[in-house]
Structure formats: structure tokens, C-alpha cells
Design an enzyme around this catalytic site. Structure first.
Site, PDB file in Angstrom:
ATOM      1  N   ASP A 167     -19.453 -38.369  28.581  1.00 55.20           N
ATOM      2  CA  ASP A 167     -19.280 -38.157  30.021  1.00 55.20           C
ATOM      3  C   ASP A 167     -20.306 -39.023  30.727  1.00 55.20           C
ATOM      4  O   ASP A 167     -21.240 -39.548  30.102  1.00 55.20           O
ATOM      5  CB  ASP A 167     -19.491 -36.672  30.349  1.00 55.20           C
ATOM      6  CG  ASP A 167     -19.346 -36.353  31.827  1.00 55.20           C
ATOM      7  OD1 ASP A 167     -18.521 -37.004  32.497  1.00 55.20           O
ATOM      8  OD2 ASP A 167     -20.074 -35.473  32.326  1.00 55.20           O
ATOM      9  N   SER A 168     -20.169 -39.140  32.036  1.00 51.91           N
ATOM     10  CA  SER A 168     -21.153 -39.885  32.814  1.00 51.91           C
ATOM     11  C   SER A 168     -22.471 -39.115  32.934  1.00 51.91           C
ATOM     12  O   SER A 168     -23.489 -39.698  33.306  1.00 51.91           O
ATOM     13  CB  SER A 168     -20.609 -40.188  34.207  1.00 51.91           C
ATOM     14  OG  SER A 168     -20.307 -38.980  34.888  1.00 51.91           O
ATOM     15  N   TYR A 185     -19.891 -42.065  37.890  1.00 52.45           N
ATOM     16  CA  TYR A 185     -18.876 -43.091  37.663  1.00 52.45           C
ATOM     17  C   TYR A 185     -17.933 -43.215  38.864  1.00 52.45           C
ATOM     18  O   TYR A 185     -17.316 -44.248  39.059  1.00 52.45           O
ATOM     19  CB  TYR A 185     -18.045 -42.741  36.428  1.00 52.45           C
ATOM     20  CG  TYR A 185     -18.690 -43.080  35.101  1.00 52.45           C
ATOM     21  CD1 TYR A 185     -19.992 -43.564  35.013  1.00 52.45           C
ATOM     22  CD2 TYR A 185     -17.978 -42.901  33.928  1.00 52.45           C
ATOM     23  CE1 TYR A 185     -20.559 -43.863  33.787  1.00 52.45           C
ATOM     24  CE2 TYR A 185     -18.537 -43.209  32.691  1.00 52.45           C
ATOM     25  CZ  TYR A 185     -19.831 -43.679  32.616  1.00 52.45           C
ATOM     26  OH  TYR A 185     -20.381 -43.976  31.398  1.00 52.45           O
ATOM     27  N   GLY A 186     -17.808 -42.137  39.622  1.00 54.73           N
ATOM     28  CA  GLY A 186     -16.821 -42.108  40.694  1.00 54.73           C
ATOM     29  C   GLY A 186     -17.033 -43.144  41.788  1.00 54.73           C
ATOM     30  O   GLY A 186     -16.106 -43.480  42.516  1.00 54.73           O
ATOM     31  N   CYS A 214     -14.723 -36.729  31.137  1.00 51.71           N
ATOM     32  CA  CYS A 214     -15.018 -37.239  32.475  1.00 51.71           C
ATOM     33  C   CYS A 214     -13.697 -37.597  33.128  1.00 51.71           C
ATOM     34  O   CYS A 214     -12.904 -38.360  32.546  1.00 51.71           O
ATOM     35  CB  CYS A 214     -15.912 -38.471  32.373  1.00 51.71           C
ATOM     36  SG  CYS A 214     -16.165 -39.369  33.916  1.00 51.71           S
ATOM     37  N   ASN A 215     -13.444 -37.046  34.306  1.00 46.75           N
ATOM     38  CA  ASN A 215     -12.177 -37.303  34.979  1.00 46.75           C
ATOM     39  C   ASN A 215     -12.029 -38.766  35.384  1.00 46.75           C
ATOM     40  O   ASN A 215     -10.970 -39.363  35.213  1.00 46.75           O
ATOM     41  CB  ASN A 215     -12.059 -36.406  36.208  1.00 46.75           C
ATOM     42  CG  ASN A 215     -11.783 -34.966  35.840  1.00 46.75           C
ATOM     43  OD1 ASN A 215     -10.642 -34.576  35.630  1.00 46.75           O
ATOM     44  ND2 ASN A 215     -12.826 -34.164  35.734  1.00 46.75           N
ATOM     45  N   THR A 216     -13.091 -39.362  35.910  1.00 48.32           N
ATOM     46  CA  THR A 216     -13.021 -40.757  36.337  1.00 48.32           C
ATOM     47  C   THR A 216     -12.755 -41.675  35.154  1.00 48.32           C
ATOM     48  O   THR A 216     -11.904 -42.572  35.222  1.00 48.32           O
ATOM     49  CB  THR A 216     -14.329 -41.168  37.039  1.00 48.32           C
ATOM     50  OG1 THR A 216     -14.547 -40.319  38.165  1.00 48.32           O
ATOM     51  CG2 THR A 216     -14.268 -42.607  37.503  1.00 48.32           C
ATOM     52  N   GLU A 253     -25.016 -27.793  39.377  1.00 47.82           N
ATOM     53  CA  GLU A 253     -26.233 -28.333  38.775  1.00 47.82           C
ATOM     54  C   GLU A 253     -27.472 -27.525  39.134  1.00 47.82           C
ATOM     55  O   GLU A 253     -28.470 -27.559  38.404  1.00 47.82           O
ATOM     56  CB  GLU A 253     -26.399 -29.802  39.167  1.00 47.82           C
ATOM     57  CG  GLU A 253     -25.311 -30.688  38.564  1.00 47.82           C
ATOM     58  CD  GLU A 253     -25.660 -32.163  38.559  1.00 47.82           C
ATOM     59  OE1 GLU A 253     -26.737 -32.527  39.073  1.00 47.82           O
ATOM     60  OE2 GLU A 253     -24.855 -32.952  38.019  1.00 47.82           O
ATOM     61  N   CYS A 297     -12.557 -31.276  37.933  1.00 52.18           N
ATOM     62  CA  CYS A 297     -13.887 -31.850  37.717  1.00 52.18           C
ATOM     63  C   CYS A 297     -14.579 -30.994  36.667  1.00 52.18           C
ATOM     64  O   CYS A 297     -14.489 -29.758  36.713  1.00 52.18           O
ATOM     65  CB  CYS A 297     -14.691 -31.853  39.017  1.00 52.18           C
ATOM     66  SG  CYS A 297     -16.434 -32.329  38.812  1.00 52.18           S
ATOM     67  N   THR A 298     -15.276 -31.624  35.740  1.00 49.54           N
ATOM     68  CA  THR A 298     -15.889 -30.855  34.654  1.00 49.54           C
ATOM     69  C   THR A 298     -17.071 -30.008  35.115  1.00 49.54           C
ATOM     70  O   THR A 298     -17.526 -29.135  34.376  1.00 49.54           O
ATOM     71  CB  THR A 298     -16.337 -31.792  33.514  1.00 49.54           C
ATOM     72  OG1 THR A 298     -17.165 -32.843  34.052  1.00 49.54           O
ATOM     73  CG2 THR A 298     -15.134 -32.407  32.824  1.00 49.54           C
ATOM     74  N   HIS A 299     -17.560 -30.238  36.333  1.00 44.53           N
ATOM     75  CA  HIS A 299     -18.581 -29.344  36.895  1.00 44.53           C
ATOM     76  C   HIS A 299     -17.967 -28.019  37.363  1.00 44.53           C
ATOM     77  O   HIS A 299     -18.631 -26.981  37.344  1.00 44.53           O
ATOM     78  CB  HIS A 299     -19.264 -29.991  38.106  1.00 44.53           C
ATOM     79  CG  HIS A 299     -20.328 -30.979  37.780  1.00 44.53           C
ATOM     80  ND1 HIS A 299     -20.067 -32.188  37.192  1.00 44.53           N
ATOM     81  CD2 HIS A 299     -21.679 -30.942  37.989  1.00 44.53           C
ATOM     82  CE1 HIS A 299     -21.199 -32.858  37.044  1.00 44.53           C
ATOM     83  NE2 HIS A 299     -22.189 -32.127  37.524  1.00 44.53           N
TER      84      HIS A 299
END
Length: 282
Positions: free
Chosen positions: A18-19, A50-51, A81-83, A161, A197-199
Site C-alpha cells: 500500500d502507499s 498516491y492519490g 491500495c485503491n489508487t 489515523e 478506501c482502506t482507511h
């Protein structure tokens, strides 16, 4: 030349990248579903997010991250990572034809369609993912007549976060995003809500509470883990000791060992010692 799938050693670890730390929600779901597997997780923390990068840059970063994991020996790659999934999945599949590659977009879209009961799906994601239209495209491909509305929910990243995942403050912010999103459907709200989104799975409880009982919240981390399990079975790549207690996870980052460990502990829901994190130069 990449090793053919039928000759990959099923004792090899699964690579996840992931980023940053968001993909640790995917890793957490994988570890819960596949407790006997070893994992290698790489967060490209030096170059996040990355977005905001061009597609060309994201593809280059994804290839560099995956190359690091493949060089260590992995039997499957997860793009958490979605992006990177939207931009680089075809490039990764082409680069490693003998290794299954799984992204996070299609599993979430598939579950959103499968669990939908009224032809209306909502997507909550970051601004870049919403603007890029990856989920909208995947959903339309799977169920062409579905009505889709998507909203960028940028504050969710900061909340996750910080570890602020429940309570009146979080629910109030969720409501500020959900109310206008659901209002776009006019006659009736959606019955599927995809977290793109993975968050966002960190806030899944608060989101489900605000959305109400008639809405199924789709956690793309869980659906991705389920797809990985299916692929392992299909290709005979599952570890021969699926319940072994000594499975190991190794962490790599490209910058910020202490921050990765601190924030990553919140996402993984278990303490990460900074000493467990190896800094690598891609």
C-alpha cells in the site's frame, strides 16, 4: 521468467503493499481469515499519498513495491491500495503472469452488487478514487442497471489515523457526509454502501450506525481477504498447515519507522514495535 502458478511453493508468504498504513486493514482481515499464512507487508510511506500522483507515477511505484516483495519470494500479491489498484493492476498482472494479483476495488464492487436489494449503491471513498471512477466502473460492469452515487469523505482518513473511530464526534462527521450522499437517491436510499478506501473500515461501526439497519456496509478489506482465500483454494496455494500458531508477518516501509509502527498499531489492532519495521529503498 516468472514461475508458473502450479509450481509455486505453497509455503511462501503472501505479499501485501500500500502507499502507507491504510492497507493494514486488509492485512488484518487476511490474518483473521488465513491465520496459518505468512505475510510480507510494504508501506510506501516515503511517497504517500498516491492519490495526488499521476497514473504513470503510481504505476511505477506499484511495480517497484511489488518487485521488492516478489524478490523475497511470495505466492500471491495483494494491492491494498485503491489508487494503485485502479491505475496499475493490469501492469502488475502483466509483470507477474505466474503470480495471482488481487486488488481491492473489484471484490468490494462485487459484494456491493451481490448484497444489494433495490438497485442503488453508494460509495464512500477519497477524492481521487471518486474522481477516478474505479468503483463506479467496476459496479457498472458487474451490474449495468445499478444506480451509483459516490462521495469523497476526506476527513475519514485523518480520523482513522488518529484512532478516532467512534462516539458522537465521529458519528456527526459521518452524518455530514452521508446525508447529502443519500439525498441524491431522492426516492429511496441505497441498500449497499461500499467503503472504497482502506482507511474507512476503521470507522465501519460508526458508518453502519448512522446509515441505519436497511443499509449493508461493505468492508472492502474483508471482501478482498475472501477473494484471496478463494484464489488460494483454486490454485492449491494455501499453506499445508492452515492453523499453525507460528505464522509470521514482516513489515517494510520506505520512511518513518516510528510513525508507521504507531499508526499501524491502530489499524492492525495489535502493537507494532518499531524494531519490527525494516526501512527499504525502492
Amino acid at each position: 521468467m516468472t514461475t508458473p502458478m502450479n509450481t509455486i511453493n505453497n509455503r511462501l508468504p503472501i505479499g501485501v503493499f500500500d502507499s502507507g498504513v491504510g492497507g493494514l486493514t486488509v492485512l488484518r482481515a487476511l490474518r483473521e481469515l488465513l491465520p496459518g499464512e505468512d505475510f510480507r507487508y510494504l508501506g510506501d510511506t516515503a511517497r504517500l499519498p498516491y492519490g495526488t500522483k499521476s497514473r504513470e507515477s503510481v504505476v511505477r511505484y506499484a511495480l517497484q513495491s511489488s518487485r521488492h516483495l516478489v524478490a523475497q519470494g511470495v505466492k500471491l500479491l495483494v494491492v491494498a491500495c485503491n489508487t494503485a489498484t485502479a491505475a496499475a493492476l493490469p501492469d502488475l498482472a502483466e509483470a507477474y503472469p505466474g503470480i495471482p494479483v488481487v486488488g481491492v476495488v473489484r471484490p468490494g464492487a462485487r459484494a456491493g452488487c451481490a448484497l444489494n436489494t433495490n438497485g442503488r449503491i453508494a460509495v464512500m471513498a477519497t477524492e481521487s478514487t471518486v474522481q477516478g471512477g474505479a468503483y463506479q466502473a467496476a459496479i457498472r460492469e458487474l451490474c449495468p442497471n445499478m444506480r451509483i452515487e459516490a462521495a469523497a469523505c476526506s476527513l475519514f482518513v485523518a480520523l482513522a489515523e488518529e484512532g478516532w473511530t467512534e462516539g458522537p464526534l465521529v458519528e456527526g462527521i459521518v452524518k455530514r457526509y452521508l446525508d447529502p450522499l443519500f439525498a441524491r437517491f431522492e426516492d429511496q436510499p441505497p441498500t449497499s454502501l461500499v467503503l472504497g478506501c482502506t482507511h474507512f473500515p476503521m470507522l465501519a461501526g460508526a458508518i453502519a450506525k448512522v446509515a441505519g439497519e436497511g443499509v449493508t456496509v461493505i468492508d472492502s478489506a474483508v471482501t478482498t481477504a475472501q477473494e484471496v482465500r478463494e484464489l488460494l483454494v483454486r490454485h492449491g496455494l494455501g499453506h499445508p498447515e492452515p492453523d499453525r500458531p507460528d505464522a509470521k508477518t514482516y513489515f517494510f516501509a520506505t520512511d518513518g519507522r516510528e510513525r508507521f509502527a504507531r499508526v499501524g498499531s491502530i489499524f492492525l489492532r495489535r502493537a507494532i514495535d518499531p524494531a519490527e519495521v525494516t526501512i527499504v529503498d525502492l
